[in-house]
Structures are given as structure tokens and as C-alpha cells.
Design an enzyme around this catalytic site. Structure first.
Site, PDB file in Angstrom:
ATOM      1  N   CYS A 135       0.851 -15.741   3.849  1.00 51.71           N
ATOM      2  CA  CYS A 135       2.076 -15.847   3.037  1.00 51.71           C
ATOM      3  C   CYS A 135       2.858 -17.122   3.327  1.00 51.71           C
ATOM      4  CB  CYS A 135       2.968 -14.633   3.276  1.00 51.71           C
ATOM      5  SG  CYS A 135       2.139 -13.090   2.874  1.00 51.71           S
ATOM      6  N   ASN A 195       3.225  -9.242  -4.706  1.00 50.06           N
ATOM      7  CA  ASN A 195       3.082 -10.267  -3.665  1.00 50.06           C
ATOM      8  C   ASN A 195       1.793 -11.055  -3.908  1.00 50.06           C
ATOM      9  OD1 ASN A 195       2.785 -11.750  -1.329  1.00 50.06           O
ATOM     10  ND2 ASN A 195       3.151 -10.044   0.076  1.00 50.06           N
ATOM     11  N   HIS A 231       9.752 -16.236  -0.323  1.00 49.01           N
ATOM     12  CA  HIS A 231       8.463 -15.580  -0.520  1.00 49.01           C
ATOM     13  C   HIS A 231       8.692 -14.189  -1.129  1.00 49.01           C
ATOM     14  CE1 HIS A 231       4.576 -13.912   0.100  1.00 49.01           C
ATOM     15  NE2 HIS A 231       4.929 -13.151   1.125  1.00 49.01           N
TER      16      HIS A 231
HETATM   17  N1  ACO Z   1       3.024   5.529  -2.813  1.00 47.20           N
HETATM   18  C1  ACO Z   1       3.426   6.704  -2.280  1.00 47.20           C
HETATM   19  N2  ACO Z   1       3.487   6.924  -0.963  1.00 47.20           N
HETATM   20  C2  ACO Z   1       3.129   5.913  -0.142  1.00 47.20           C
HETATM   21  C3  ACO Z   1       2.709   4.665  -0.642  1.00 47.20           C
HETATM   22  C4  ACO Z   1       2.660   4.489  -2.032  1.00 47.20           C
HETATM   23  N3  ACO Z   1       2.273   3.343  -2.608  1.00 47.20           N
HETATM   24  N4  ACO Z   1       2.432   3.871   0.407  1.00 47.20           N
HETATM   25  C5  ACO Z   1       2.660   4.574   1.510  1.00 47.20           C
HETATM   26  N5  ACO Z   1       3.080   5.823   1.175  1.00 47.20           N
HETATM   27  C6  ACO Z   1       3.435   6.919   2.058  1.00 47.20           C
HETATM   28  C7  ACO Z   1       2.734   6.834   3.390  1.00 47.20           C
HETATM   29  O1  ACO Z   1       1.414   7.357   3.311  1.00 47.20           O
HETATM   30  C8  ACO Z   1       3.633   7.669   4.256  1.00 47.20           C
HETATM   31  O2  ACO Z   1       3.323   9.019   4.032  1.00 47.20           O
HETATM   32  P1  ACO Z   1       3.339  10.068   5.248  1.00 47.20           P
HETATM   33  O3  ACO Z   1       4.737  10.039   5.768  1.00 47.20           O
HETATM   34  O4  ACO Z   1       2.951  11.344   4.581  1.00 47.20           O
HETATM   35  O5  ACO Z   1       2.347   9.547   6.240  1.00 47.20           O
HETATM   36  C9  ACO Z   1       5.022   7.402   3.676  1.00 47.20           C
HETATM   37  O6  ACO Z   1       4.817   6.885   2.367  1.00 47.20           O
HETATM   38  C10 ACO Z   1       5.822   6.431   4.490  1.00 47.20           C
HETATM   39  O7  ACO Z   1       4.987   5.324   4.782  1.00 47.20           O
HETATM   40  P2  ACO Z   1       5.548   4.061   5.507  1.00 47.20           P
HETATM   41  O8  ACO Z   1       4.474   3.038   5.646  1.00 47.20           O
HETATM   42  O9  ACO Z   1       6.264   4.494   6.755  1.00 47.20           O
HETATM   43  O10 ACO Z   1       6.610   3.575   4.425  1.00 47.20           O
HETATM   44  P3  ACO Z   1       7.750   2.554   4.577  1.00 47.20           P
HETATM   45  O11 ACO Z   1       9.025   3.210   4.265  1.00 47.20           O
HETATM   46  O12 ACO Z   1       7.660   1.775   5.858  1.00 47.20           O
HETATM   47  O13 ACO Z   1       7.430   1.546   3.390  1.00 47.20           O
HETATM   48  C11 ACO Z   1       6.482  -0.628   3.066  1.00 47.20           C
HETATM   49  C12 ACO Z   1       6.205   0.839   3.374  1.00 47.20           C
HETATM   50  C13 ACO Z   1       7.052  -0.710   1.658  1.00 47.20           C
HETATM   51  C14 ACO Z   1       5.182  -1.397   3.119  1.00 47.20           C
HETATM   52  C15 ACO Z   1       7.502  -1.142   4.099  1.00 47.20           C
HETATM   53  O14 ACO Z   1       7.068  -0.866   5.407  1.00 47.20           O
HETATM   54  C16 ACO Z   1       7.745  -2.591   3.957  1.00 47.20           C
HETATM   55  O15 ACO Z   1       8.416  -3.006   3.050  1.00 47.20           O
HETATM   56  N6  ACO Z   1       7.223  -3.411   4.892  1.00 47.20           N
HETATM   57  C17 ACO Z   1       7.272  -4.835   4.780  1.00 47.20           C
HETATM   58  C18 ACO Z   1       5.873  -5.296   4.729  1.00 47.20           C
HETATM   59  C19 ACO Z   1       5.582  -6.178   3.558  1.00 47.20           C
HETATM   60  O16 ACO Z   1       6.356  -6.442   2.685  1.00 47.20           O
HETATM   61  N7  ACO Z   1       4.366  -6.677   3.603  1.00 47.20           N
HETATM   62  C20 ACO Z   1       3.873  -7.539   2.603  1.00 47.20           C
HETATM   63  C21 ACO Z   1       2.847  -8.414   3.176  1.00 47.20           C
HETATM   64  S1  ACO Z   1       3.460  -9.400   4.470  1.00 47.20           S
HETATM   65  C22 ACO Z   1       4.352 -10.501   3.764  1.00 47.20           C
HETATM   66  O17 ACO Z   1       4.028 -11.001   2.747  1.00 47.20           O
HETATM   67  C23 ACO Z   1       5.617 -10.804   4.451  1.00 47.20           C
END
Ligand code: ACO
Length: 343
Positions: free
Chosen positions: A121, A300, A270
Site C-alpha cells: 500500500c 482498496n 491511501h
Molecule cells: N462480513 C461479515 N462479517 C465479517 C466480514 C464480512 N465481510 N469480515 C469479517 N467478519 C466477521 C468476522 O468473521 C468476525 O466474526 P466472529 O466474531 O464471529 O469471529 C467479526 O466479523 C469481527 O471480525 P473482526 O476482524 O474482529 O472485525 P473488525 O471489527 O476488526 O473489522 C476490519 C475488520 C474492517 C478489517 C478492521 O479490522 C479494519 O478496518 N482493519 C484495518 C485493516 C485494513 O484496512 N486493511 C486494509 C489493508 S492494509 C492497508 O491497506 C492499510
């Protein structure tokens, strides 16, 4: 010493739109539009068709940027191609792009260097810093910088992969970095990395320490288990580090240039996650009208997000000559970077 400015921008995204509902209805992923929008801001993304490679997307973005720059492709002195989704393990996408641009053809063939940047990224900012240095040193007059990704081929589009697969899309952006004696261009840039988190956001596929590097079955066919095949991400840790590093590197780059955030007319972050960018915006007190987003339309696109934003903002007239802008990114590695440009 000449200044290095962005003389042309271009972008290309494949035409096929995949909405959040399509992820559910077409691919069978157990998700909802509301879940994805609430946590990321993404409403749809583009997926390239089978047969389309990263350098194909990069080519269309590059051609647009070269045309905007008002130069001939043979004026280019170097290609820098940032991607995490190159067509093959090696060579990188830069040489495929060089060939597709027609630089190797005919009596005017120009065998310019083609460098691939693998900083995910942050790849575009690593490439921009490199291009700026090449131009300022006098080694190059025009450097083509491309950020392009075909993510859709390497996403685990099942319930197992939904946490990562719903975030990414395909696309390409390009800029030409050119020498000028005018008082404008890239004023400051800063890059960073923290290898302690190398595995926190990774797609490991093979392990070169093993013999052979991909396990084989009895018939000699390589076999990759799902945890190696698909990207792994600790989303919460990425989120925490992204906001901290992006805020820090933006402030450090402003200090290098001797300005405060108020002097910046527009910010290009980004496009990983709307919530990450809103957090940075609130922390630094940036007014909404100074920020451009397109994550809702493209998701992304990793190395392509910032050059696509720049090209769209220029095309729509939001980004104009004389503006002072800041670019900032964070991603796998962890790696990060920022740049300030007088447009
Ligand atoms: N739809 C429905 N449910 C989902 C999905 C989805 N697409 N994805 C995950 N879940 C579920 C998981 O399975 C989990 O279920 P469980 O509790 O039964 O196990 C639940 O949702 C919570 O999962 P988490 O991973 O804890 O969700 P979180 O609230 O952390 O959100 C996210 C996930 C959106 C990825 C968040 O962590 C985030 O924004 N992180 C930043 C990472 C990012 O943006 N990365 C991009 C690439 S890196 C970069 O470019 C900077």
C-alpha cells in the site's frame, strides 16, 4: 538541481463493478452490505476479467499519464512499477509494461530501466520518492511511475476469506515525474518501515527456506494450504498502526517542508478504510472539504489508490495548479510514507 514535478496523471479501472451484495449473491460470501459499509466505507469495487494482467491495467493508466504530460513515450527515461500483484513471481510487471508500451519496438526502441517496487500500500509513495530522487539528481528527465493491482485473482472469495476479500479491488493509476526549473513540484517526502510486523499483513504462498519451496504431492504437483495461499491480516493491529504511523509521518513531512497542516490545500490518503482516514482527519482537525475519497467506488486498490485519486481529482478540476497537497499511506511491511507537492 532541477525540481521534480508531476507533469501528467492517468488512471484505469476495469469496467466490471462488484457490489457488496454481489459478494453475497454471486460469490456466496456470508456478508452484508451494511457490515462492509459500516466498517470500511466500501460500497463496490472493480474486478478485472480473467486474462487481464496487472501490466494491462498499468498500460492504460500509463498511456493517459504520458498523454497528459504532453511527452512522447520515447521521452521516458525510466519506469517504476509498484504492485503486490505482479503477473508472475519474476520478472516484475515493469518489463511487461515496457514491452506493451512499445518501447522495445522499431528503430526508436528505448531500453529504459524498469524497476519494480514491492511495498504494497505504500508502493506508490516509495516509487514517487525514488522517481523524485532520480529526476533531482539529473539522472532522468521523465520517469513513469505506475501503481497497479489485480487483487481479484488472489482473494479467498468464500466465507473463510471474507475479512480480507471484501476490502480489495483492481485498478491502476500512473503519473509522470518530470524535471523542471520552475518553482514547483515534490517539496518533501518521507518513508518508513517496521519489519517486526512483516507477517501481520502478508501473503506468503511459498517458503524459500523449505525444500522444495512449495510442497509437492506424490505426482510432483505443488500444493499450497489455504493459510499460505491467501492473504493473512490482523485487521485490528493494522488499524491501530495505520492511524499512528500516518499521523506521525504526515506531521514529520510537514516539518521537513516547514509548514503546518493548515498550509495544505488538499490531502490524498491511501484508500484502505474510510474509518482509518476519518480517524486521521479528526486527530489532525482537517476540514472535510480538503479531503478526497473514492474508497466507496473502488475499495482498496493498494499501490493504485493514490495515483487514481490524483488523476480523478485533476480530471474533475478539484486538483489545480498552485495547490499545495499532501499524500500519505500505510500498509503491509509495515511500511508507510508521505509527500508534500506544490502542484
Ligand atoms: N462480513 C461479515 N462479517 C465479517 C466480514 C464480512 N465481510 N469480515 C469479517 N467478519 C466477521 C468476522 O468473521 C468476525 O466474526 P466472529 O466474531 O464471529 O469471529 C467479526 O466479523 C469481527 O471480525 P473482526 O476482524 O474482529 O472485525 P473488525 O471489527 O476488526 O473489522 C476490519 C475488520 C474492517 C478489517 C478492521 O479490522 C479494519 O478496518 N482493519 C484495518 C485493516 C485494513 O484496512 N486493511 C486494509 C489493508 S492494509 C492497508 O491497506 C492499510
Amino acid at each position: 538541481m532541477p525540481n521534480a514535478f508531476i507533469s501528467g496523471t492517468g488512471f484505469y479501472v476495469p469496467p466490471r463493478r462488484v457490489t457488496n451484495d454481489d459478494l453475497r449473491t454471486v460469490y456466496g460470501i456470508d456478508t452484508t452490505h451494511e457490515w462492509i459499509v459500516k466498517r470500511t466505507g466500501i460500497e463496490e469495487r472493480r474486478f478485472a476479467d480473467e486474462g487481464v494482467g496487472t501490466s494491462d491495467l498499468g498500460l492504460l493508466a500509463a498511456q493517459a499519464a504520458i498523454e497528459k504530460a504532453g511527452i512522447a513515450k520515447t521521452d521516458l527515461d525510466m519506469i517504476i512499477f509498484a504492485t503486490l500483484s505482479s503477473e508472475h513471481c519474476f520478472p516484475g510487471s515493469g518489463v511487461y509494461l515496457q514491452e506493451k508500451l512499445g518501447l522495445c519496438d522499431g528503430p526508436n526502441a528505448k531500453f529504459v530501466p524498469a524497476l519494480d517496487v514491492r511495498n504494497q500500500c505504500s508502493g506508490f509513495l516509495y516509487a514517487l520518492g525514488t522517481a523524485t530522487s532520480m529526476v533531482k539528481s539529473g539522472a532522468c528527465k521523465h520517469v513513469l511511475v505506475v501503481g497497479a493491482e489485480v487483487h481479484s485473482a488472489a482473494l479467498d472469495l468464500t466465507a473463510r476469506g471474507r475479512g480480507v476479500a471484501s476490502l480489495f479491488g483492481d485498478g491502476a493509476g500512473a503519473v509522470v515525474v518530470s524535471a523542471t526549473e520552475e518553482d514547483r513540484g515534490v517539496r518533501a517526502w518521507k518513508l518508513g518501515a517496521d519489519g517486526r510486523f512483516a507477517d501481520t499483513l502478508s501473503q506468503r504462498i511459498w517458503d524459500i527456506r523449505k525444500r522444495p519451496f512449495i510442497p509437492q504431492n506424490a505426482e510432483g504437483v505443488g500444493q499450497i494450504s489455504p493459510e499460505f495461499m491467501w492473504a493473512y491480516m490482523d485487521g485490528k493491529l493494522v488499524f491501530k498502526h495505520a492511524v499512528e504511523r500516518m499521523v506521525m509521518v504526515l506531521m514529520e513531512t510537514c516539518m521537513m517542508h516547514g509548514v503546518t497542516g493548515e498550509a495544505i490545500d488538499m490531502f490524498f490518503f491511501h484508500q484502505a478504510n474510510m474509518r482509518i482516514n476519518q480517524f486521521i482527519q479528526q486527530t489532525l482537525g482537517i476540514p472535510e472539504e480538503k479531503i478526497v475519497h473514492n474508497i466507496h467506488r473502488y475499495g482498496n486498490t493498494t499501490a493504485a489508490t493514490i495515483p487514481i485519486l490524483l488523476a480523478e481529482a485533476e480530471e474533475t478540476g478539484r486538483l489545480r495548479r498552485g495547490m499545495k497537497i499532501a499524500l500519505c499511506s500505510f500498509g503491509s511491511g509495515f511500511t508507510w510514507g508521505a509527500a508534500i507537492i506544490d502542484w
